[in-house]
Motif scaffolding. Structure first.
Motif, mmCIF file in Angstrom:
data_model
loop_
_atom_site.group_PDB
_atom_site.id
_atom_site.type_symbol
_atom_site.label_atom_id
_atom_site.label_comp_id
_atom_site.label_asym_id
_atom_site.label_seq_id
_atom_site.Cartn_x
_atom_site.Cartn_y
_atom_site.Cartn_z
ATOM 1 N N GLU A 1 -18.085 -0.644 -3.751
ATOM 2 C CA GLU A 1 -16.774 -1.693 -3.058
ATOM 3 C C GLU A 1 -16.137 -2.182 -4.478
ATOM 4 O OE1 GLU A 1 -14.746 -4.294 -0.567
ATOM 5 O OE2 GLU A 1 -15.724 -2.791 -0.070
ATOM 6 N N SER A 2 -17.057 -1.846 -5.699
ATOM 7 C CA SER A 2 -17.404 -2.490 -7.254
ATOM 8 C C SER A 2 -15.748 -1.729 -8.213
ATOM 9 C CB SER A 2 -17.828 -2.220 -8.490
ATOM 10 O OG SER A 2 -18.630 -1.028 -7.906
ATOM 11 N N LEU A 3 -15.298 -0.349 -7.471
ATOM 12 C CA LEU A 3 -14.289 0.440 -7.438
ATOM 13 C C LEU A 3 -13.764 0.998 -6.727
ATOM 14 C CD1 LEU A 3 -17.133 3.435 -8.793
ATOM 15 C CD2 LEU A 3 -15.349 1.284 -9.771
ATOM 16 N N LYS A 4 -12.674 -0.469 -5.418
ATOM 17 C CA LYS A 4 -11.946 0.051 -4.928
ATOM 18 C C LYS A 4 -10.690 0.105 -5.715
ATOM 19 C CE LYS A 4 -10.584 -2.998 -0.406
ATOM 20 N NZ LYS A 4 -10.542 -3.891 -0.063
ATOM 21 N N ASP A 5 -10.487 -1.347 -6.198
ATOM 22 C CA ASP A 5 -8.879 -1.096 -7.289
ATOM 23 C C ASP A 5 -8.775 -0.662 -8.370
ATOM 24 O OD1 ASP A 5 -8.086 -3.352 -5.241
ATOM 25 O OD2 ASP A 5 -9.418 -4.576 -6.570
ATOM 26 N N GLU A 6 -10.328 0.199 -8.677
ATOM 27 C CA GLU A 6 -9.554 1.173 -9.740
ATOM 28 C C GLU A 6 -9.206 2.446 -9.405
ATOM 29 O OE1 GLU A 6 -12.933 3.814 -12.686
ATOM 30 O OE2 GLU A 6 -13.367 1.318 -12.011
ATOM 31 N N LYS A 7 -8.427 2.754 -10.899
ATOM 32 C CA LYS A 7 -7.168 4.121 -10.748
ATOM 33 C C LYS A 7 -8.731 5.538 -11.301
ATOM 34 C CE LYS A 7 -4.221 2.030 -8.646
ATOM 35 N NZ LYS A 7 -3.551 2.378 -7.343
ATOM 36 N N CYS A 8 -8.087 6.900 -10.584
ATOM 37 C CA CYS A 8 -8.737 7.937 -10.953
ATOM 38 C C CYS A 8 -8.837 8.337 -12.047
ATOM 39 C CB CYS A 8 -8.551 8.879 -10.378
ATOM 40 S SG CYS A 8 -9.458 10.226 -10.544
ATOM 41 N N ASP A 9 -8.731 8.448 -12.965
ATOM 42 C CA ASP A 9 -8.508 8.642 -14.883
ATOM 43 C C ASP A 9 -8.744 10.843 -14.320
ATOM 44 O OD1 ASP A 9 -11.254 9.279 -14.449
ATOM 45 O OD2 ASP A 9 -11.885 8.320 -17.290
ATOM 46 N N PHE A 10 -9.261 11.349 -13.322
ATOM 47 C CA PHE A 10 -9.164 12.993 -14.112
ATOM 48 C C PHE A 10 -10.310 13.387 -13.989
ATOM 49 C CE2 PHE A 10 -4.697 12.071 -12.805
ATOM 50 C CZ PHE A 10 -4.431 12.585 -11.329
ATOM 51 N N GLY A 11 -11.067 12.482 -14.611
ATOM 52 C CA GLY A 11 -12.404 12.619 -15.573
ATOM 53 C C GLY A 11 -12.219 13.999 -16.640
ATOM 54 N N GLU A 12 -13.727 14.271 -16.747
ATOM 55 C CA GLU A 12 -14.134 15.521 -18.200
ATOM 56 C C GLU A 12 -12.457 16.176 -18.258
ATOM 57 O OE1 GLU A 12 -17.489 18.415 -20.073
ATOM 58 O OE2 GLU A 12 -17.460 17.300 -17.689
ATOM 59 N N PHE A 13 -11.816 16.352 -16.912
ATOM 60 C CA PHE A 13 -10.861 17.477 -17.421
ATOM 61 C C PHE A 13 -9.388 17.084 -17.640
ATOM 62 C CE2 PHE A 13 -15.212 19.882 -15.663
ATOM 63 C CZ PHE A 13 -15.767 20.023 -16.837
ATOM 64 N N ILE B 1 3.161 6.803 -4.757
ATOM 65 C CA ILE B 1 2.983 6.538 -5.757
ATOM 66 C C ILE B 1 2.422 5.350 -6.216
ATOM 67 C CG2 ILE B 1 4.470 7.539 -7.201
ATOM 68 C CD1 ILE B 1 6.306 8.918 -5.762
ATOM 69 N N ASP B 2 2.105 4.971 -6.878
ATOM 70 C CA ASP B 2 1.693 3.884 -7.686
ATOM 71 C C ASP B 2 1.707 4.073 -8.870
ATOM 72 O OD1 ASP B 2 0.801 1.986 -8.795
ATOM 73 O OD2 ASP B 2 -1.189 1.897 -7.756
ATOM 74 N N GLN B 3 2.742 3.488 -10.234
ATOM 75 C CA GLN B 3 2.941 3.656 -11.212
ATOM 76 C C GLN B 3 1.685 3.238 -12.288
ATOM 77 O OE1 GLN B 3 5.783 4.031 -11.941
ATOM 78 N NE2 GLN B 3 7.014 4.273 -10.485
ATOM 79 N N ASN B 4 0.952 2.222 -11.596
ATOM 80 C CA ASN B 4 -0.842 1.939 -12.504
ATOM 81 C C ASN B 4 -1.671 3.832 -12.508
ATOM 82 O OD1 ASN B 4 0.543 -0.535 -12.754
ATOM 83 N ND2 ASN B 4 -0.336 -1.294 -10.864
ATOM 84 N N GLY B 5 -1.292 4.479 -11.461
ATOM 85 C CA GLY B 5 -1.722 5.863 -11.482
ATOM 86 C C GLY B 5 -2.984 5.789 -10.247
ATOM 87 N N MET B 6 -3.209 6.965 -9.541
ATOM 88 C CA MET B 6 -3.522 7.527 -8.415
ATOM 89 C C MET B 6 -4.849 6.852 -8.375
ATOM 90 S SD MET B 6 -4.007 11.439 -7.279
ATOM 91 C CE MET B 6 -5.664 11.760 -7.432
ATOM 92 N N ASP B 7 -5.031 6.642 -7.121
ATOM 93 C CA ASP B 7 -6.715 6.117 -6.494
ATOM 94 C C ASP B 7 -7.101 7.630 -6.005
ATOM 95 O OD1 ASP B 7 -5.038 3.751 -5.786
ATOM 96 O OD2 ASP B 7 -4.816 4.621 -3.932
ATOM 97 N N HIS B 8 -8.715 7.028 -6.252
ATOM 98 C CA HIS B 8 -9.485 7.697 -6.441
ATOM 99 C C HIS B 8 -9.612 8.360 -4.487
ATOM 100 C CE1 HIS B 8 -11.743 7.338 -9.558
ATOM 101 N NE2 HIS B 8 -11.761 6.091 -9.748
ATOM 102 N N HIS B 9 -10.065 9.646 -4.525
ATOM 103 C CA HIS B 9 -10.029 9.852 -3.243
ATOM 104 C C HIS B 9 -11.213 10.450 -2.866
ATOM 105 C CE1 HIS B 9 -8.374 13.581 -0.375
ATOM 106 N NE2 HIS B 9 -9.974 12.977 0.022
ATOM 107 N N TRP B 10 -12.151 10.292 -1.853
ATOM 108 C CA TRP B 10 -13.508 9.704 -2.248
ATOM 109 C C TRP B 10 -14.057 10.880 -0.857
ATOM 110 C CZ3 TRP B 10 -16.280 7.829 -6.262
ATOM 111 C CH2 TRP B 10 -15.337 6.397 -6.671
ATOM 112 N N ILE B 11 -15.059 11.326 -0.746
ATOM 113 C CA ILE B 11 -15.727 12.314 0.366
ATOM 114 C C ILE B 11 -16.990 11.676 0.122
ATOM 115 C CG2 ILE B 11 -16.754 14.969 0.852
ATOM 116 C CD1 ILE B 11 -13.054 13.677 1.215
#
Length: 570
Positions: free
Chosen positions: A167-179, A116-126
């Protein structure tokens, strides 16, 4: 002596005959043994895979080179035989299945406390197997265009990125995109879990981080409807949404699945029903149960993805006459986001049997589309009886319609429902109606009937108000037989328009007649059928696509309005 020597068989000939028999046996037995060995190995492999599938947190499905060309996320080799996960899209070869199951995590429907992170959720990469025509979120160049395992995709926001740009998206949080407005985030479910099921929980406050436009969707799919596309659709919806939002109605009834609405803010949820009109009616009945339980503020709006044969309700609501995979699932979700809320009248059909000593309670049904007695009900009855005997033959919408055509042609010759006007009495709002020589009576709530025909408007040669599904009125029409029904569907004839009413009563005086409610047929003896208004359902109407019938009806209505305005000016 020379003659005796000639009569003895030569040793070489005997040896040749024995070799021929031996080689014949080998030619027969070796393929049989190889086939048995391959079958044994295949069964062992299938048992091994099923055991992994059963214990895994991934929702694995079999794949191979021909069904879905992909690369293994473990060994990076091309997959000849393997599996992919319906939820996260992870792909693996058969030999790497156990490693992939242990190494990679699937989509989490609810976050763990340590994540849990107050700033949001990390990306889940595949890694690898990104969709075609994908573009990098960082450099905007095309992704996944190399013949190897490369590039990454986030299983929540669906954004793709090159290996070197990750690597440039390492600290960026996931915004759940279009949906994002349709997804129930894992963090939201985690907050609910920590607070428990306390009635004082303010779900509106919990939903503040997701914005005022957050309208989470619940997908209910009937995998047995139509062309059996439901199973594949379930996986695609799980890929784009939270898997907890997607339900298979063959495993979980809608009454249980809709309890998820109670954990969402008031009047915010939407439901997408993937199935035929019967499935939609099933879901609407479950929503009525929510009203009885005092859960009106959690009632969702209902959209339809038509997978059945007729799909008249879906067609009336603007979702089309049938879905065959012509548009991607992502576009379906976009259509739901653009749809407008409307209401649909639902009617109570009460059937009381005749008889002096009949102490049974009347049978009560709910009608969304139409009620009918006569040839169309007879065709539906014959179709259902045939489908129950051989259900495997009715997996195609085209075959289903061909069977309807066959029984309709048969009834044109036999005319089992003739002289209906002598067998029934009809009352509209308490007034008796004199009937012509009909074979069928149809009571309509919606605009479409018979798989896409606008029955009430007909050919438009007379001025009639358009049939509406939210005006509290029923349209009653008559047909002269199966051939007349066929003429109406191809716009060569009009029905007998009997009238409109708030209450319809039909009295079957003698004999047995075929009847149907929303495509569910049966044979009914002498009885009284009373149709009254029951309630209204919240539906979603999609205006993005318009059929030819819709366009012609709209233009006729506009022309009528213009004519009336001109007459008033004069």
């Amino acid at each position: 002596m020379e003659e005796n020597k000639r009569s003895l068989p030569a040793p070489t000939t005997m040896f040749a005959d024995g070799s021929l028999i031996l080689w014949t046996l080998c030619a027969v037995l070796v393929p049989v043994l190889i086939t048995l060995w391959c079958s044994f190995q295949r069964s062992r492999r299938q048992l091994y895979q099923k055991d992994i599938f059963r214990k895994s947190k991934h929702t694995w499905r079999d794949t191979d080179l021909f069904s879905q060309p992909t690369y293994c996320c473990v060994c990076s080799q091309h997959i000849l035989q393997g599996a992919f996960c319906n939820c996260c899209g992870l792909c693996t070869g058969e030999d790497c299945l156990k490693k992939a199951d242990r190494r990679f995590q699937c989509k989490e429907i609810m976050l763990r406390s340590e994540k849990i992170d107050q700033n949001g959720m990390d990306h889940h990469w595949i890694r690898g197997n990104v969709p075609l025509c994908s573009y990098c979120f960082v450099c905007k160049q095309q992704c996944g265009n190399q013949p190897k395992l490369c590039d990454y995709r986030c299983i929540w926001c669906q954004c793709t990125v090159h290996d070197e740009c990750l690597e440039s998206l390492k600290d960026e949080k996931c915004d759940f995109g279009e949906f994002r407005s349709l997804i129930i985030p894992p963090g939201y479910l985690n907050n609910i879990s920590r607070r428990g099921t306390d009635k004082k929980t303010d779900y509106v406050k919990l939903a503040v981080p997701f914005g005022m436009q957050w309208t989470p969707i619940i997908v209910l799919a009937n995998t047995r409807s139509g062309n059996n596309m439901g199973e594949g659709l379930l996986g695609e919806f799980k890929m784009l949404l939270n898997p907890v939002q997607v339900f298979d109605l063959t495993e979980i009834p809608p009454s249980k699945a809709l309890q998820l609405c109670i954990l969402l803010p008031d009047n915010s949820s939407r439901v997408l029903v993937c199935g035929g009109d019967g499935t939609v009616g099933w879901v609407l009945d479950a929503i009525d149960e929510m009203k009885i339980k005092g859960q009106e503020k959690y009632i969702p709006q209902v959209a339809i993805l038509p997978l059945g044969t007729g799909n008249d309700l879906a067609n009336t609501m603007g979702w089309g006459a049938g879905y065959a995979g012509e548009i991607p699932v992502a576009q379906i979700l976009r259509n739901v986001m653009e749809a407008d809320g409307i209401e649909l009248d639902r009617w109570k059909v009460q059937i009381t049997k005749k008889g002096y000593y009949n102490l049974r309670k009347p049978k009560v049904f709910t009608m969304n589309n139409y009620f009918s007695v006569g040839p169309d009900a007879l065709m539906a009855l014959n179709f259902h009886a045939h489908r129950e005997k051989t259900p495997s033959l009715f997996s195609s919408r085209i075959i289903n319609k061909a069977v309807y055509l066959f029984y309709g042609t048969k009834d044109c010759l036999v005319q089992e429902c003739k002289d209906l006007n002598k067998k029934v009495e009809l009352e509209l709002d308490g007034e008796r109606v004199d009937l012509p020589n009909l074979e069928g009576i149809i009571v309509l709530n919606i605009g479409y009937w018979g798989g896409g025909c606008r029955l009430w408007e007909g050919m438009g040669d007379e001025t009639y108000p358009l049939a509406r599904h939210d005006d509290g009125l029923l349209e009653v029409v008559g047909v002269y037989g199966s051939f007349h029904c066929a003429q109406i569907q191809v716009k060569l004839a009009n029905p007998v328009r009997i009238g409109q009413a708030h209450t319809v009563r039909l009295i079957l005086k003698s004999s047995k007649m075929p009847m149907q409610i929303d495509g569910e047929p049966w044979t009914q003896g002498p009885c009284t059928v009373t149709i009254t208004h029951k309630t209204r359902a919240k539906m979603l109407y999609y205006t993005g696509e318009q059929t030819d019938d819709d366009a012609s009806s709209t233009s006729e209505q506009e022309h009528t309005q213009e004519t009336e305005a001109t007459d008033e000016d004069m």
